[in-house]
Motif scaffolding. Structure first.
Motif, mmCIF file in Angstrom:
data_model
loop_
_atom_site.group_PDB
_atom_site.id
_atom_site.type_symbol
_atom_site.label_atom_id
_atom_site.label_comp_id
_atom_site.label_asym_id
_atom_site.label_seq_id
_atom_site.Cartn_x
_atom_site.Cartn_y
_atom_site.Cartn_z
ATOM 1 N N MET A 1 0.833 -1.176 0.000
ATOM 2 C CA MET A 1 0.000 0.000 0.000
ATOM 3 C C MET A 1 0.887 1.252 0.000
ATOM 4 N N LYS A 2 0.485 2.216 -0.771
ATOM 5 C CA LYS A 2 1.232 3.462 -0.902
ATOM 6 C C LYS A 2 1.114 4.293 0.378
ATOM 7 N N LYS A 3 2.260 4.825 0.823
ATOM 8 C CA LYS A 3 2.280 5.647 2.032
ATOM 9 C C LYS A 3 1.640 7.003 1.746
ATOM 10 N N THR A 4 0.780 7.454 2.643
ATOM 11 C CA THR A 4 0.129 8.754 2.510
ATOM 12 C C THR A 4 1.139 9.856 2.788
ATOM 13 N N LYS A 5 1.191 10.827 1.900
ATOM 14 C CA LYS A 5 2.077 11.982 2.082
ATOM 15 C C LYS A 5 1.448 12.947 3.073
ATOM 16 N N LEU A 6 2.266 13.496 3.942
ATOM 17 C CA LEU A 6 1.819 14.494 4.903
ATOM 18 C C LEU A 6 2.470 15.825 4.559
ATOM 19 N N ALA A 7 1.840 16.925 4.949
ATOM 20 C CA ALA A 7 2.410 18.249 4.722
ATOM 21 C C ALA A 7 3.818 18.291 5.301
ATOM 22 N N GLY A 8 4.755 18.787 4.515
ATOM 23 C CA GLY A 8 6.142 18.865 4.956
ATOM 24 C C GLY A 8 6.987 17.678 4.529
ATOM 25 N N ASP A 9 6.351 16.587 4.056
ATOM 26 C CA ASP A 9 7.107 15.428 3.570
ATOM 27 C C ASP A 9 7.794 15.760 2.255
ATOM 28 N N ASN A 10 8.896 15.094 2.006
ATOM 29 C CA ASN A 10 9.591 15.230 0.727
ATOM 30 C C ASN A 10 8.902 14.387 -0.323
ATOM 31 N N ILE A 11 8.946 14.860 -1.562
ATOM 32 C CA ILE A 11 8.539 14.054 -2.708
ATOM 33 C C ILE A 11 9.716 14.069 -3.662
ATOM 34 N N SER A 12 9.795 13.069 -4.528
ATOM 35 C CA SER A 12 10.894 13.054 -5.491
ATOM 36 C C SER A 12 10.325 13.044 -6.901
ATOM 37 N N LEU A 13 11.089 13.579 -7.807
ATOM 38 C CA LEU A 13 10.698 13.639 -9.200
ATOM 39 C C LEU A 13 11.912 13.235 -10.011
ATOM 40 N N LYS A 14 11.754 12.232 -10.844
ATOM 41 C CA LYS A 14 12.846 11.784 -11.688
ATOM 42 C C LYS A 14 12.405 11.890 -13.133
ATOM 43 N N THR A 15 13.245 12.477 -13.957
ATOM 44 C CA THR A 15 12.925 12.595 -15.367
ATOM 45 C C THR A 15 13.277 11.282 -16.075
ATOM 46 N N ARG A 16 12.600 11.069 -17.194
ATOM 47 C CA ARG A 16 12.898 9.892 -18.010
ATOM 48 C C ARG A 16 14.195 10.128 -18.779
ATOM 49 N N LYS A 17 14.857 9.060 -19.145
ATOM 50 C CA LYS A 17 16.068 9.191 -19.961
ATOM 51 C C LYS A 17 15.732 9.796 -21.320
ATOM 52 N N ASN A 18 14.514 9.543 -21.814
ATOM 53 C CA ASN A 18 14.093 10.065 -23.117
ATOM 54 C C ASN A 18 13.072 11.195 -22.952
ATOM 55 N N GLU A 19 13.203 11.968 -21.871
ATOM 56 C CA GLU A 19 12.261 13.059 -21.599
ATOM 57 C C GLU A 19 12.243 14.038 -22.766
ATOM 58 N N ASP A 20 11.072 14.552 -23.078
ATOM 59 C CA ASP A 20 10.932 15.522 -24.158
ATOM 60 C C ASP A 20 11.830 16.724 -23.867
ATOM 61 N N PRO A 21 12.607 17.172 -24.839
ATOM 62 C CA PRO A 21 13.497 18.317 -24.622
ATOM 63 C C PRO A 21 12.769 19.575 -24.160
ATOM 64 N N LEU A 22 11.530 19.768 -24.588
ATOM 65 C CA LEU A 22 10.790 20.946 -24.137
ATOM 66 C C LEU A 22 10.403 20.822 -22.665
ATOM 67 N N VAL A 23 10.139 19.609 -22.194
ATOM 68 C CA VAL A 23 9.880 19.403 -20.766
ATOM 69 C C VAL A 23 11.134 19.755 -19.976
ATOM 70 N N MET A 24 12.284 19.308 -20.466
ATOM 71 C CA MET A 24 13.535 19.610 -19.779
ATOM 72 C C MET A 24 13.827 21.114 -19.815
ATOM 73 N N ALA A 25 13.523 21.764 -20.938
ATOM 74 C CA ALA A 25 13.722 23.216 -21.029
ATOM 75 C C ALA A 25 12.842 23.926 -20.008
ATOM 76 N N TRP A 26 11.583 23.472 -19.866
ATOM 77 C CA TRP A 26 10.668 24.075 -18.889
ATOM 78 C C TRP A 26 11.210 23.873 -17.474
ATOM 79 N N LEU A 27 11.621 22.647 -17.151
ATOM 80 C CA LEU A 27 12.150 22.364 -15.820
ATOM 81 C C LEU A 27 13.356 23.246 -15.507
ATOM 82 N N ASN A 28 14.246 23.374 -16.473
ATOM 83 C CA ASN A 28 15.464 24.161 -16.258
ATOM 84 C C ASN A 28 15.211 25.657 -16.228
#
Length: 114
Positions: free
Chosen positions: A1-28
């Motif tokens: 079961m997925k752990k419920t996130k609480l306010a103040g908890d960290n979340i992680s975001l990982k880009t795909r190796k083949n991420e769209d270049p425009l997505v990467m441009a937006w992120l950067n």
């Protein structure tokens, strides 16, 4: 079961190796990535309420292929670097350092978590 996130908890975001270049441009382009993502989430909630997007978005998407989505300064810089702006953005993705297995945390991210 997925752990419920609480306010103040960290979340992680990982880009795909083949991420769209425009997505990467937006992120950067973001000066405060967490606040930008929070803004997008807030807009989604205001428009559609709290829901599981995976029930509404297609599993496979064609991606973004429109150069008019770049701001003029980015488009001009990309054209100067190469004849193909998308290829220039793709090259930027692969020029980044290879991951060391440890997630890098920016000071701005820490400020946003506070």
């Amino acid at each position: 079961m997925k752990k419920t996130k609480l306010a103040g908890d960290n979340i992680s975001l990982k880009t795909r190796k083949n991420e769209d270049p425009l997505v990467m441009a937006w992120l950067n382009m973001q000066t405060n990535l967490m606040d930008s993502l929070r803004y997008l989430v807030e807009n989604e909630i205001m428009q559609h309420g709290v829901r599981n997007l995976q029930m509404f978005i297609p599993m496979e998407r064609t991606g973004i292929h429109r150069q008019d989505l770049l701001v003029p300064q980015q488009a001009a810089a990309a054209v100067e670097e190469t004849e193909h702006p998308v290829e220039a953005a793709r090259a930027d993705v692969y020029e980044e350092e290879q991951p060391t297995g440890q997630e890098e945390i920016d000071d701005e991210d820490i400020e946003a978590w506070s």
